[in-house]
Scaffold this motif. Sequence first.
Motif, PDB file in Angstrom:
ATOM      1  N   ASN A   9     -23.766  99.156 115.453  1.00 27.77           N
ATOM      2  CA  ASN A   9     -25.199  98.892 115.375  1.00 27.77           C
ATOM      3  C   ASN A   9     -25.603  98.128 114.125  1.00 27.77           C
ATOM      4  O   ASN A   9     -26.308  97.129 114.205  1.00 27.77           O
ATOM      5  CB  ASN A   9     -25.987 100.206 115.456  1.00 27.77           C
ATOM      6  N   VAL A  10     -25.174  98.579 112.971  1.00 31.74           N
ATOM      7  CA  VAL A  10     -25.587  97.976 111.706  1.00 31.74           C
ATOM      8  C   VAL A  10     -25.002  96.582 111.529  1.00 31.74           C
ATOM      9  O   VAL A  10     -25.684  95.659 111.073  1.00 31.74           O
ATOM     10  CB  VAL A  10     -25.197  98.884 110.511  1.00 31.74           C
ATOM     11  N   TYR A  11     -23.741  96.418 111.890  1.00 30.81           N
ATOM     12  CA  TYR A  11     -23.082  95.139 111.647  1.00 30.81           C
ATOM     13  C   TYR A  11     -22.966  94.283 112.901  1.00 30.81           C
ATOM     14  O   TYR A  11     -22.397  93.194 112.863  1.00 30.81           O
ATOM     15  CB  TYR A  11     -21.705  95.370 111.020  1.00 30.81           C
ATOM     16  N   GLY A  12     -23.493  94.753 114.013  1.00 25.35           N
ATOM     17  CA  GLY A  12     -23.488  93.965 115.239  1.00 25.35           C
ATOM     18  C   GLY A  12     -22.099  93.690 115.794  1.00 25.35           C
ATOM     19  O   GLY A  12     -21.869  92.649 116.400  1.00 25.35           O
ATOM     20  N   LEU A  13     -21.176  94.612 115.579  1.00 21.98           N
ATOM     21  CA  LEU A  13     -19.820  94.415 116.071  1.00 21.98           C
ATOM     22  C   LEU A  13     -19.743  94.725 117.561  1.00 21.98           C
ATOM     23  O   LEU A  13     -20.489  95.526 118.084  1.00 21.98           O
ATOM     24  CB  LEU A  13     -18.838  95.306 115.310  1.00 21.98           C
ATOM     25  N   SER A  14     -18.803  94.096 118.217  1.00 19.01           N
ATOM     26  CA  SER A  14     -18.609  94.292 119.645  1.00 19.01           C
ATOM     27  C   SER A  14     -17.207  94.816 119.910  1.00 19.01           C
ATOM     28  O   SER A  14     -16.257  94.436 119.235  1.00 19.01           O
ATOM     29  CB  SER A  14     -18.803  92.958 120.362  1.00 19.01           C
ATOM     30  N   LEU A  15     -17.096  95.652 120.921  1.00 20.82           N
ATOM     31  CA  LEU A  15     -15.792  96.162 121.326  1.00 20.82           C
ATOM     32  C   LEU A  15     -15.261  95.432 122.567  1.00 20.82           C
ATOM     33  O   LEU A  15     -14.258  95.835 123.135  1.00 20.82           O
ATOM     34  CB  LEU A  15     -15.876  97.664 121.628  1.00 20.82           C
ATOM     35  N   ASN A  16     -15.919  94.354 122.970  1.00 19.39           N
ATOM     36  CA  ASN A  16     -15.535  93.669 124.210  1.00 19.39           C
ATOM     37  C   ASN A  16     -14.068  93.256 124.230  1.00 19.39           C
ATOM     38  O   ASN A  16     -13.371  93.473 125.214  1.00 19.39           O
ATOM     39  CB  ASN A  16     -16.417  92.450 124.458  1.00 19.39           C
ATOM     40  N   LEU A  71     -15.911  92.238 103.511  1.00 18.40           N
ATOM     41  CA  LEU A  71     -15.251  91.725 104.709  1.00 18.40           C
ATOM     42  C   LEU A  71     -16.185  90.799 105.490  1.00 18.40           C
ATOM     43  O   LEU A  71     -15.757  89.777 106.029  1.00 18.40           O
ATOM     44  CB  LEU A  71     -14.766  92.875 105.591  1.00 18.40           C
ATOM     45  N   ARG A  72     -17.469  91.135 105.531  1.00 20.66           N
ATOM     46  CA  ARG A  72     -18.436  90.280 106.223  1.00 20.66           C
ATOM     47  C   ARG A  72     -18.578  88.940 105.501  1.00 20.66           C
ATOM     48  O   ARG A  72     -18.621  87.887 106.132  1.00 20.66           O
ATOM     49  CB  ARG A  72     -19.788  90.952 106.348  1.00 20.66           C
ATOM     50  N   GLN A  73     -18.625  88.962 104.167  1.00 22.01           N
ATOM     51  CA  GLN A  73     -18.716  87.718 103.394  1.00 22.01           C
ATOM     52  C   GLN A  73     -17.501  86.823 103.628  1.00 22.01           C
ATOM     53  O   GLN A  73     -17.619  85.604 103.655  1.00 22.01           O
ATOM     54  CB  GLN A  73     -18.847  88.013 101.900  1.00 22.01           C
ATOM     55  N   LYS A  74     -16.330  87.435 103.814  1.00 18.03           N
ATOM     56  CA  LYS A  74     -15.114  86.686 104.099  1.00 18.03           C
ATOM     57  C   LYS A  74     -15.066  86.204 105.553  1.00 18.03           C
ATOM     58  O   LYS A  74     -14.183  85.433 105.928  1.00 18.03           O
ATOM     59  CB  LYS A  74     -13.872  87.546 103.851  1.00 18.03           C
ATOM     60  N   GLY A  75     -15.983  86.713 106.378  1.00 17.76           N
ATOM     61  CA  GLY A  75     -16.014  86.353 107.793  1.00 17.76           C
ATOM     62  C   GLY A  75     -14.960  87.057 108.624  1.00 17.76           C
ATOM     63  O   GLY A  75     -14.578  86.574 109.689  1.00 17.76           O
ATOM     64  N   GLU A  78     -15.382  91.852 111.736  1.00 22.81           N
ATOM     65  CA  GLU A  78     -15.125  92.229 113.129  1.00 22.81           C
ATOM     66  C   GLU A  78     -13.642  92.164 113.461  1.00 22.81           C
ATOM     67  O   GLU A  78     -13.092  93.091 114.056  1.00 22.81           O
ATOM     68  CB  GLU A  78     -15.917  91.337 114.088  1.00 22.81           C
ATOM     69  N   SER A  79     -12.962  91.102 113.047  1.00 24.42           N
ATOM     70  CA  SER A  79     -11.534  90.978 113.377  1.00 24.42           C
ATOM     71  C   SER A  79     -10.704  92.050 112.675  1.00 24.42           C
ATOM     72  O   SER A  79      -9.729  92.550 113.234  1.00 24.42           O
ATOM     73  CB  SER A  79     -11.011  89.581 113.049  1.00 24.42           C
ATOM     74  N   THR A  80     -11.096  92.443 111.470  1.00 26.00           N
ATOM     75  CA  THR A  80     -10.365  93.478 110.731  1.00 26.00           C
ATOM     76  C   THR A  80     -10.522  94.837 111.408  1.00 26.00           C
ATOM     77  O   THR A  80      -9.533  95.541 111.640  1.00 26.00           O
ATOM     78  CB  THR A  80     -10.843  93.544 109.268  1.00 26.00           C
ATOM     79  N   ILE A  81     -11.736  95.209 111.734  1.00 27.71           N
ATOM     80  CA  ILE A  81     -11.980  96.495 112.391  1.00 27.71           C
ATOM     81  C   ILE A  81     -11.322  96.502 113.768  1.00 27.71           C
ATOM     82  O   ILE A  81     -10.675  97.481 114.166  1.00 27.71           O
ATOM     83  CB  ILE A  81     -13.492  96.811 112.476  1.00 27.71           C
ATOM     84  N   GLU A  82     -11.443  95.395 114.485  1.00 26.07           N
ATOM     85  CA  GLU A  82     -10.792  95.278 115.799  1.00 26.07           C
ATOM     86  C   GLU A  82      -9.282  95.487 115.677  1.00 26.07           C
ATOM     87  O   GLU A  82      -8.685  96.232 116.447  1.00 26.07           O
ATOM     88  CB  GLU A  82     -11.085  93.884 116.359  1.00 26.07           C
ATOM     89  N   HIS A  83      -8.663  94.843 114.708  1.00 26.68           N
ATOM     90  CA  HIS A  83      -7.224  94.939 114.486  1.00 26.68           C
ATOM     91  C   HIS A  83      -6.808  96.395 114.243  1.00 26.68           C
ATOM     92  O   HIS A  83      -5.858  96.894 114.847  1.00 26.68           O
ATOM     93  CB  HIS A  83      -6.832  94.049 113.298  1.00 26.68           C
ATOM     94  N   GLU A  84      -7.542  97.080 113.382  1.00 29.55           N
ATOM     95  CA  GLU A  84      -7.194  98.458 113.050  1.00 29.55           C
ATOM     96  C   GLU A  84      -7.465  99.406 114.216  1.00 29.55           C
ATOM     97  O   GLU A  84      -6.706 100.354 114.445  1.00 29.55           O
ATOM     98  CB  GLU A  84      -7.920  98.914 111.784  1.00 29.55           C
ATOM     99  N   LEU A  85      -8.526  99.163 114.980  1.00 31.66           N
ATOM    100  CA  LEU A  85      -8.785  99.986 116.162  1.00 31.66           C
ATOM    101  C   LEU A  85      -7.688  99.788 117.206  1.00 31.66           C
ATOM    102  O   LEU A  85      -7.324 100.730 117.915  1.00 31.66           O
ATOM    103  CB  LEU A  85     -10.160  99.670 116.754  1.00 31.66           C
ATOM    104  N   LEU A  86      -7.142  98.590 117.298  1.00 33.02           N
ATOM    105  CA  LEU A  86      -6.023  98.352 118.217  1.00 33.02           C
ATOM    106  C   LEU A  86      -4.788  99.132 117.772  1.00 33.02           C
ATOM    107  O   LEU A  86      -4.059  99.669 118.605  1.00 33.02           O
ATOM    108  CB  LEU A  86      -5.734  96.862 118.352  1.00 33.02           C
ATOM    109  N   HIS A  87      -4.558  99.219 116.459  1.00 36.13           N
ATOM    110  CA  HIS A  87      -3.465 100.084 115.972  1.00 36.13           C
ATOM    111  C   HIS A  87      -3.693 101.513 116.459  1.00 36.13           C
ATOM    112  O   HIS A  87      -2.776 102.180 116.945  1.00 36.13           O
ATOM    113  CB  HIS A  87      -3.388 100.077 114.445  1.00 36.13           C
ATOM    114  N   HIS A  88      -4.922 101.972 116.330  1.00 35.24           N
ATOM    115  CA  HIS A  88      -5.264 103.336 116.750  1.00 35.24           C
ATOM    116  C   HIS A  88      -4.956 103.547 118.230  1.00 35.24           C
ATOM    117  O   HIS A  88      -4.283 104.521 118.603  1.00 35.24           O
ATOM    118  CB  HIS A  88      -6.747 103.585 116.453  1.00 35.24           C
TER     119      HIS A  88
END
Length: 165
Positions: A9-16, A71-75, A78-88
């Motif tokens: 919600n806060v960062y507008g990330l998507s799980l698609n 992480l947002r400033q580096k752009g 989303e890709s970092t959180i996605e990557h780690e959730l995929l590990h999970h």
Amino acid sequence: MRNLNDLLNVYGLSLNRIYKIAKTLQIDVKIDAIIIECDNIYEFHQITGKPYHIGAIYINGVIISQPFNILRQKGILESTIEHELLHHLIEKNYSMPKWLEEGLILYLTGSKLEDLKGEHKDALKRFMQEVSYEDIPSYVARYHNDNRSNFDPGFQFPSGTPSEP
């Protein structure tokens, strides 16, 4: 500690894309990981021992991340959180060697060798050398916790992944 819903919600990330990759791997998306956001990159380095170019790590159900605003400033938030959730998700469903897990995630998320460093680059390179595009389903299936012999014949790679290594 952050709640995944707050992140979305806060960062507008998507799980698609996570849902598409999970469908490809024929696993359910049940995310119960704890996400810890460090206060600064020094704290992240002290806790994880990882270099500053690593945005987050996943260990036993816990994602430890650099500050989200960095992480947002580096752009790459989303890709970092996605990557780690995929590990999970993969670790909940598969028992595979670390190089294979890392290489698979990097491959399915469309990472390019020239953009990677260190262990990530080595894992993707080894994955691309040892696993042909056509053999990915059967190669990965042998590590599934329910000992599948193969994937459903309807196996499809998510859009945005390379058609071949």
